[in-house]
Design a protein around this motif. Structure first.
Motif, PDB file in Angstrom:
ATOM      1  N   UNK A  85       0.830  -1.214   0.000  1.00 37.57           N
ATOM      2  CA  UNK A  85       0.000   0.000   0.000  1.00 37.57           C
ATOM      3  C   UNK A  85       0.860   1.258   0.000  1.00 37.57           C
ATOM      4  N   UNK A  86       1.998   1.210   0.699  1.00 34.58           N
ATOM      5  CA  UNK A  86       2.901   2.364   0.725  1.00 34.58           C
ATOM      6  C   UNK A  86       3.485   2.624  -0.659  1.00 34.58           C
ATOM      7  N   UNK A  87       3.831   1.564  -1.376  1.00 38.56           N
ATOM      8  CA  UNK A  87       4.360   1.714  -2.733  1.00 38.56           C
ATOM      9  C   UNK A  87       3.315   2.325  -3.659  1.00 38.56           C
ATOM     10  N   UNK A  88       2.087   1.850  -3.542  1.00 33.78           N
ATOM     11  CA  UNK A  88       1.002   2.386  -4.363  1.00 33.78           C
ATOM     12  C   UNK A  88       0.782   3.863  -4.056  1.00 33.78           C
ATOM     13  N   UNK A  89       0.741   4.202  -2.786  1.00 30.22           N
ATOM     14  CA  UNK A  89       0.517   5.597  -2.396  1.00 30.22           C
ATOM     15  C   UNK A  89       1.610   6.507  -2.938  1.00 30.22           C
ATOM     16  N   UNK A  90       2.846   6.035  -2.910  1.00 27.58           N
ATOM     17  CA  UNK A  90       3.960   6.856  -3.383  1.00 27.58           C
ATOM     18  C   UNK A  90       3.876   7.132  -4.874  1.00 27.58           C
ATOM     19  N   UNK A  91       3.168   6.277  -5.607  1.00 26.13           N
ATOM     20  CA  UNK A  91       3.144   6.376  -7.069  1.00 26.13           C
ATOM     21  C   UNK A  91       1.989   7.218  -7.608  1.00 26.13           C
ATOM     22  N   UNK A  92       1.118   7.703  -6.728  1.00 28.07           N
ATOM     23  CA  UNK A  92      -0.069   8.411  -7.203  1.00 28.07           C
ATOM     24  C   UNK A  92      -0.243   9.742  -6.471  1.00 28.07           C
ATOM     25  N   UNK A  93      -0.748  10.726  -7.215  1.00 26.29           N
ATOM     26  CA  UNK A  93      -1.072  12.024  -6.623  1.00 26.29           C
ATOM     27  C   UNK A  93      -2.281  11.893  -5.683  1.00 26.29           C
ATOM     28  N   UNK A  94      -2.416  12.834  -4.730  1.00 29.90           N
ATOM     29  CA  UNK A  94      -3.634  12.873  -3.920  1.00 29.90           C
ATOM     30  C   UNK A  94      -4.858  13.076  -4.828  1.00 29.90           C
ATOM     31  N   UNK A  95      -6.000  12.542  -4.475  1.00 30.62           N
ATOM     32  CA  UNK A  95      -6.310  11.863  -3.210  1.00 30.62           C
ATOM     33  C   UNK A  95      -5.972  10.369  -3.196  1.00 30.62           C
ATOM     34  N   UNK A  96      -5.500   9.821  -4.322  1.00 30.71           N
ATOM     35  CA  UNK A  96      -5.186   8.391  -4.374  1.00 30.71           C
ATOM     36  C   UNK A  96      -3.919   8.057  -3.600  1.00 30.71           C
ATOM     37  N   UNK A  97      -3.000   9.018  -3.517  1.00 30.30           N
ATOM     38  CA  UNK A  97      -1.721   8.730  -2.888  1.00 30.30           C
ATOM     39  C   UNK A  97      -1.063   9.968  -2.337  1.00 30.30           C
TER      40      UNK A  97
END
Length: 245
Positions: A85-97
């Protein structure tokens, strides 16, 4: 195949080989940001998919890679669903990441020449996570099922080491763990890949259903090829001869 030489020239040679994809590696290779950028530029005009592996699952480093124009990431040492989940969050702009916004400064957006890049960036990014430990095998279903994980990749070398079988990627227990992860990823509907340099092992995993596979590396091909030339044309060294380091 792996591209570990940190050379844009070698990357371009490999890109024109007819292979499907290249892994530009920064975990075990001397690849900094400038070298990765140059390799991305070198392979851009060839019909090959460039995947880049950072040395660590780090939000700042992932942000920098994405701003360079990396679109396919392979994140190493993902042991839990939280790591995924941390990897996914790092790869996307807010609000997705949590990706930092710097598109006006970055090659990824062609310096704001790509219309609506901020809104569309997630459509261009693939996040693959690497299962390569006993703990990750135990958590394989949760990792593969994490929202935003696009694919799973299995690393038998570190997996073998974590199982107390250092250097024994062909050990039956390691092979069984790999095949378990293939089954789990398939059940989750996620593409799954693996590293396998031995052809018999590669064929076995292909038959087990892997969708993508690494079967060689630029540095390994050069090492084995140059050794073969030396063996063919140079007599064996006599007693007392010391090889250079």
């Amino acid at each position: 195949m792996w591209v570990c030489s940190a050379s844009p020239l070698v990357a371009e040679i490999c890109a024109g080989s007819g292979l499907d994809w290249l892994l530009i590696d920064a975990e075990h290779s001397p690849n900094g940001l400038e070298a990765i950028l140059a390799q991305l530029q070198a392979v851009r005009s060839y019909p090959v998919t460039a995947v880049v592996r950072p040395p660590v699952n780090d939000a700042v480093l992932i942000k920098q890679y994405l701003d360079l124009g990396v679109q396919s990431l392979l994140i190493p040492m993902v042991h839990t669903a939280d790591d995924a989940a941390a990897a996914v969050a790092a790869a996307h702009y807010p609000p997705l990441g949590i990706r930092g916004v710097g598109s006006a400064l970055a090659r990824s957006a062609r310096w704001n020449r790509i219309p609506d890049y901020l809104a569309r960036a997630s459509e261009t990014i693939t996040v693959m996570v690497q299962i390569e430990s006993r703990e990750a095998v135990e958590n394989a279903a949760a990792i593969a099922g994490t929202d935003g994980v696009d694919a799973v990749f299995i690393g038998p070398s570190d997996l073998a080491a974590s199982m107390g079988l250092l250097g024994q990627q062909e050990h039956p227990d390691v092979v069984a763990a790999v095949e378990h992860c293939i089954t789990v990823a398939k059940a989750a509907g996620k593409p799954v890949g693996v590293n396998a340099f031995a052809e018999a092992t590669a064929r076995r995993y292909l038959e087990a259903g892997v969708d993508f596979i690494l079967v060689g590396a630029d540095v390994a091909l050069l090492a084995r090829g140059s050794e073969a030339l030396a063996a063919k044309y140079i007599p064996e060294a006599g007693p007392g001869t010391t090889a250079s380091y």
